[in-house]
Design a protein around this motif. Structure first.
Motif, PDB file in Angstrom:
ATOM      1  N   LEU A 119       0.923  -1.154   0.181  1.00  0.00           N
ATOM      2  CA  LEU A 119       0.177  -0.135   0.067  1.00  0.00           C
ATOM      3  C   LEU A 119       1.055   1.255  -0.102  1.00  0.00           C
ATOM      4  CD1 LEU A 119      -2.770  -1.327   2.504  1.00  0.00           C
ATOM      5  CD2 LEU A 119      -2.920  -1.296  -0.025  1.00  0.00           C
ATOM      6  N   LEU A 134      -2.462  -7.427  -0.260  1.00  0.00           N
ATOM      7  CA  LEU A 134      -4.032  -7.226  -0.411  1.00  0.00           C
ATOM      8  C   LEU A 134      -4.427  -6.982  -1.870  1.00  0.00           C
ATOM      9  CD1 LEU A 134      -4.186  -4.618   2.600  1.00  0.00           C
ATOM     10  CD2 LEU A 134      -5.333  -7.070   2.541  1.00  0.00           C
ATOM     11  N   MET A 135      -3.612  -6.464  -2.751  1.00  0.00           N
ATOM     12  CA  MET A 135      -3.936  -5.842  -4.183  1.00  0.00           C
ATOM     13  C   MET A 135      -3.421  -7.261  -4.908  1.00  0.00           C
ATOM     14  SD  MET A 135      -5.500  -3.114  -3.233  1.00  0.00           S
ATOM     15  CE  MET A 135      -6.091  -2.856  -5.037  1.00  0.00           C
ATOM     16  N   TYR A 136      -3.921  -7.125  -6.113  1.00  0.00           N
ATOM     17  CA  TYR A 136      -3.479  -8.016  -6.984  1.00  0.00           C
ATOM     18  C   TYR A 136      -2.355  -7.751  -7.645  1.00  0.00           C
ATOM     19  CZ  TYR A 136      -6.957  -4.928  -8.988  1.00  0.00           C
ATOM     20  OH  TYR A 136      -7.600  -3.765  -9.295  1.00  0.00           O
ATOM     21  N   PRO A 143      -1.556   2.239  -3.396  1.00  0.00           N
ATOM     22  CA  PRO A 143      -2.807   3.068  -3.230  1.00  0.00           C
ATOM     23  C   PRO A 143      -2.923   3.872  -2.366  1.00  0.00           C
ATOM     24  CG  PRO A 143      -3.438   0.818  -3.189  1.00  0.00           C
ATOM     25  CD  PRO A 143      -1.913   0.926  -3.546  1.00  0.00           C
ATOM     26  N   LEU A 144      -2.233   3.605  -1.236  1.00  0.00           N
ATOM     27  CA  LEU A 144      -2.551   4.647   0.101  1.00  0.00           C
ATOM     28  C   LEU A 144      -1.574   5.631   0.022  1.00  0.00           C
ATOM     29  CD1 LEU A 144      -3.519   2.192   3.257  1.00  0.00           C
ATOM     30  CD2 LEU A 144      -4.988   3.566   1.450  1.00  0.00           C
ATOM     31  N   TYR A 148      -1.417   8.946  -4.911  1.00  0.00           N
ATOM     32  CA  TYR A 148      -2.287   8.204  -5.783  1.00  0.00           C
ATOM     33  C   TYR A 148      -3.477   8.812  -5.968  1.00  0.00           C
ATOM     34  CZ  TYR A 148      -4.237   3.913  -7.566  1.00  0.00           C
ATOM     35  OH  TYR A 148      -4.803   2.896  -8.423  1.00  0.00           O
ATOM     36  N   LYS A 150      -7.367   9.519  -6.387  1.00  0.00           N
ATOM     37  CA  LYS A 150      -8.603   8.998  -5.882  1.00  0.00           C
ATOM     38  C   LYS A 150      -9.228   8.285  -6.857  1.00  0.00           C
ATOM     39  CE  LYS A 150     -11.814  11.491  -4.089  1.00  0.00           C
ATOM     40  NZ  LYS A 150     -13.188  11.390  -4.400  1.00  0.00           N
ATOM     41  N   GLU A 151      -9.475   8.773  -8.036  1.00  0.00           N
ATOM     42  CA  GLU A 151     -10.426   8.403  -9.161  1.00  0.00           C
ATOM     43  C   GLU A 151      -9.927   7.076  -9.742  1.00  0.00           C
ATOM     44  OE1 GLU A 151     -13.513   9.040  -9.050  1.00  0.00           O
ATOM     45  OE2 GLU A 151     -13.076  10.689  -7.434  1.00  0.00           O
ATOM     46  N   ARG A 152      -8.359   6.801  -9.711  1.00  0.00           N
ATOM     47  CA  ARG A 152      -7.871   5.796 -10.768  1.00  0.00           C
ATOM     48  C   ARG A 152      -8.353   4.432 -10.550  1.00  0.00           C
ATOM     49  NH1 ARG A 152      -1.599   5.557 -11.009  1.00  0.00           N
ATOM     50  NH2 ARG A 152      -1.916   7.624 -11.890  1.00  0.00           N
ATOM     51  N   ARG A 153      -8.987   3.791 -11.367  1.00  0.00           N
ATOM     52  CA  ARG A 153      -9.274   2.173 -11.147  1.00  0.00           C
ATOM     53  C   ARG A 153      -8.442   1.517 -12.107  1.00  0.00           C
ATOM     54  NH1 ARG A 153     -11.642   4.663  -8.128  1.00  0.00           N
ATOM     55  NH2 ARG A 153     -13.928   4.997  -7.526  1.00  0.00           N
ATOM     56  N   PRO A 155      -9.155  -2.188 -13.152  1.00  0.00           N
ATOM     57  CA  PRO A 155      -9.888  -3.410 -12.997  1.00  0.00           C
ATOM     58  C   PRO A 155      -9.530  -4.356 -13.660  1.00  0.00           C
ATOM     59  CG  PRO A 155     -10.674  -1.763 -14.831  1.00  0.00           C
ATOM     60  CD  PRO A 155      -9.680  -1.005 -14.007  1.00  0.00           C
TER      61      PRO A 155
ATOM     62  N   GLU B  72     -12.491  -5.115  -6.840  1.00  0.00           N
ATOM     63  CA  GLU B  72     -11.784  -5.372  -8.308  1.00  0.00           C
ATOM     64  C   GLU B  72     -11.176  -6.733  -8.248  1.00  0.00           C
ATOM     65  OE1 GLU B  72     -12.483  -3.720 -10.555  1.00  0.00           O
ATOM     66  OE2 GLU B  72     -12.765  -1.732 -10.084  1.00  0.00           O
ATOM     67  N   ARG B  73     -10.586  -7.163  -7.124  1.00  0.00           N
ATOM     68  CA  ARG B  73     -10.000  -8.368  -7.148  1.00  0.00           C
ATOM     69  C   ARG B  73     -11.146  -9.667  -7.264  1.00  0.00           C
ATOM     70  NH1 ARG B  73      -5.267  -9.833  -2.733  1.00  0.00           N
ATOM     71  NH2 ARG B  73      -4.729 -11.903  -3.479  1.00  0.00           N
ATOM     72  N   GLN B 105     -15.716   4.617  -2.671  1.00  0.00           N
ATOM     73  CA  GLN B 105     -15.378   5.237  -3.840  1.00  0.00           C
ATOM     74  C   GLN B 105     -13.811   5.121  -3.873  1.00  0.00           C
ATOM     75  OE1 GLN B 105     -16.286   9.275  -4.537  1.00  0.00           O
ATOM     76  NE2 GLN B 105     -16.263   8.964  -6.677  1.00  0.00           N
ATOM     77  N   ASN B 106     -13.117   4.035  -4.046  1.00  0.00           N
ATOM     78  CA  ASN B 106     -11.825   4.259  -3.948  1.00  0.00           C
ATOM     79  C   ASN B 106     -11.138   3.032  -4.855  1.00  0.00           C
ATOM     80  OD1 ASN B 106     -12.285   1.395  -2.820  1.00  0.00           O
ATOM     81  ND2 ASN B 106     -12.270   1.989  -0.902  1.00  0.00           N
ATOM     82  N   TYR B 107      -9.762   3.024  -4.752  1.00  0.00           N
ATOM     83  CA  TYR B 107      -9.075   1.876  -5.540  1.00  0.00           C
ATOM     84  C   TYR B 107      -9.504   0.509  -5.602  1.00  0.00           C
ATOM     85  CZ  TYR B 107      -6.861   0.681  -1.147  1.00  0.00           C
ATOM     86  OH  TYR B 107      -6.681   0.562  -0.105  1.00  0.00           O
ATOM     87  N   SER B 108     -10.121   0.018  -4.649  1.00  0.00           N
ATOM     88  CA  SER B 108     -10.300  -1.248  -4.588  1.00  0.00           C
ATOM     89  C   SER B 108     -11.717  -1.787  -5.109  1.00  0.00           C
ATOM     90  CB  SER B 108      -9.893  -1.791  -3.024  1.00  0.00           C
ATOM     91  OG  SER B 108     -10.841  -1.312  -2.093  1.00  0.00           O
ATOM     92  N   MET B 110     -15.148  -2.346  -6.682  1.00  0.00           N
ATOM     93  CA  MET B 110     -15.740  -2.196  -8.175  1.00  0.00           C
ATOM     94  C   MET B 110     -17.005  -1.503  -7.910  1.00  0.00           C
ATOM     95  SD  MET B 110     -17.251  -5.448 -10.491  1.00  0.00           S
ATOM     96  CE  MET B 110     -15.515  -5.845 -10.743  1.00  0.00           C
TER      97      MET B 110
END
Lengths: 163, 170
Positions: A119, A134-136, A143-144, A148, A150-153, A155, B72-73, B105-108, B110
Motif C-alpha cells: 500500500l 491485499l492488491m492483485y 494506493p495509500l 495516488y 483517488k479516481e484511478r481504477r 479493473p 476489483e480483485r 469510492q476508492n481504488y479497491s 468495483m
C-alpha cells in the motif's frame, strides 16, 4: 524495571534516538531508520518489549522526510507500551524507500511488512517473501500514498458492452 | 390461431414454473449477509416465494444473488461463477454496494457488480429491509414470467435473428 520504559530505552539506545515524546501515557521514540533492527533487538531483549502489536506506515506528503514507518510494541510481562517511529525519505533516484525487515525478530511482522510494501511502496531488506498481500499482482502503484489519484481504477475484468 | 398460440402458452407455463422454483446461489461477501439470513429465516421466509433452496454449486443454481461489496480483485471470481451457471439464469444485486459500489469510492471497490456481470434486479439499501428484498424478488418473478430477464431477452434476440433454431424457446 521500575523506571518508565522510555527512560530505559533512552539510556540503552543513546544516539540512535532522534527525539522522544510522551503524551497521556503514550510513549514515542523516533529513531534512525538505518538502525531499526538493532534498535528493535535491544528493545526486545534488553527492555522487554517482546510483542510486536502493529507495524504500519504514514505518508506525510510534502514534508521531509516523507514517510514514517511506525512500530507498536508491548511488554507481555509488564503491560507497558511503546511506539517507535522510523522516518524515511524517498531516495533521490526515484526508487522505493527501504529499510531492514524485523521478521528475524518477530515472525508476525511478515504480513505487516508485505502490507506496507503493497500500500505504501516501502521495501524491506531481508524480508523472506516481499509480495503484494491485499492488491492483485497486476496492480500498478501503491494506493495509500497520498499522491495516488483517488479516481484511478485498475479493473481486472469488465463486461463486454455488446453482451 | 396457429402454432404461435400454443408455443406462447407453453412459454407462459414454463416461465410460471421457473419463477416459482428459483434455485439460488448466494454470493455473500459482506455485512448484507446478516440481513440475507433474516430473509431466509422463519420471520420473513423467502420459501413462500419458492426461492428458499440454496445450491452451493453455481452449476445447479439459476439465481445468483450478490450480497455485499464486490472488490476489483473479486471480479474475475464473480464472472467465473456467473459463467458456470446454466442458462437460463438471473441475477440480483442485493444492497447498495453490489448495485453501485455504495459509499466506497476508492481504488479497491468495483463500482457496482454490473461492471462485470449483467444484473436483472437492483435492491438498494444499506442493508435493504427484508421486505425490500421480497419486493425485489417479486419484481424478478414478474420479469421471468414476461420473458424480460437478461438471458431470456438475449435468447429471444438470437432466436429472432435465426440462431439457435434447434433450441425450444419458451
Amino acid at each position: 524495571m521500575s523506571l518508565a520504559v522510555l527512560q530505559r530505552a533512552k539510556e540503552l539506545l543513546g544516539d540512535t534516538i532522534k527525539s522522544t515524546h510522551s503524551y497521556r501515557g503514550d510513549d514515542t521514540l523516533v529513531v534512525d531508520a538505518a538502525a531499526i533492527v538493532e534498535v528493535m533487538r535491544l528493545l526486545k531483549d534488553e527492555v522487554g518489549m517482546d510483542f510486536l502489536v502493529d507495524l504500519t506506515c504514514v505518508d506525510y506528503l510534502g514534508r521531509e522526510p516523507r514517510f514514517e514507518v511506525v512500530y507498536h510494541l508491548r511488554s507481555m510481562k509488564t503491560g507497558e507500551r511503546l511506539r517507535v517511529k522510523a522516518p524515511l525519505d524517498e531516495p533521490e533516484d526515484g526508487s522505493n524507500p527501504a529499510l531492514d525487515s524485523v521478521v528475524p525478530l518477530w515472525a508476525g511482522a511478515n504480513w505487516f511488512e508485505r502490507e506496507v510494501w503493497d500500500l505504501y511502496g516501502i521495501r524491506f531488506h531481508n524480508h523472506p517473501d516481499l509480495r503484494r498481500i491485499l492488491m492483485y499482482e497486476e496492480f500498478v502503484g501503491h494506493p495509500l500514498r497520498k499522491d495516488y489519484p483517488k479516481e484511478r481504477r485498475q479493473p481486472l475484468v469488465r463486461r463486454d458492452p455488446n453482451e | 390461431m396457429g402454432l404461435e398460440f400454443y408455443t406462447s402458452k407453453l412459454a407462459d407455463a414454463v416461465n410460471w414454473a421457473r419463477k416459482y422454483s428459483l434455485f439460488q446461489y448466494p454470493f455473500v461477501t459482506a455485512c448484507c449477509g446478516m440481513e440475507f439470513m433474516a430473509l431466509w429465516g422463519p420471520k420473513y421466509d423467502v420459501a413462500r416465494f419458492g426461492a428458499e433452496f440454496p445450491r452451493f454449486s453455481p452449476r445447479q443454481a439459476d439465481l445468483l444473488i450478490i450480497v455485499g461489496t464486490i472488490t476489483e480483485r473479486q471480479g474475475p471470481i464473480l464472472r467465473r461463477i456467473y459463467e458456470q451457471m446454466c442458462e437460463p439464469k438471473w441475477t440480483i444485486a442485493f444492497g447498495v454496494c453490489a448495485s453501485t459500489g455504495g459509499f466506497y469510492q476508492n481504488y479497491s471497490t468495483m463500482p457496482g457488480a454490473d461492471q462485470c456481470i449483467p444484473i436483472d434486479v437492483y435492491i438498494p439499501g444499506c442493508p435493504p429491509r427484508p421486505e425490500q428484498v421480497l419486493d425485489g424478488l417479486i419484481m424478478l418473478q414478474d420479469k421471468i414470467q414476461n420473458g424480460q430477464g437478461f438471458v431470456q431477452r438475449r435468447e429471444k434476440r438470437e432466436h429472432d435473428a435465426g440462431k439457435n433454431k434447434l433450441k425450444v424457446l419458451p
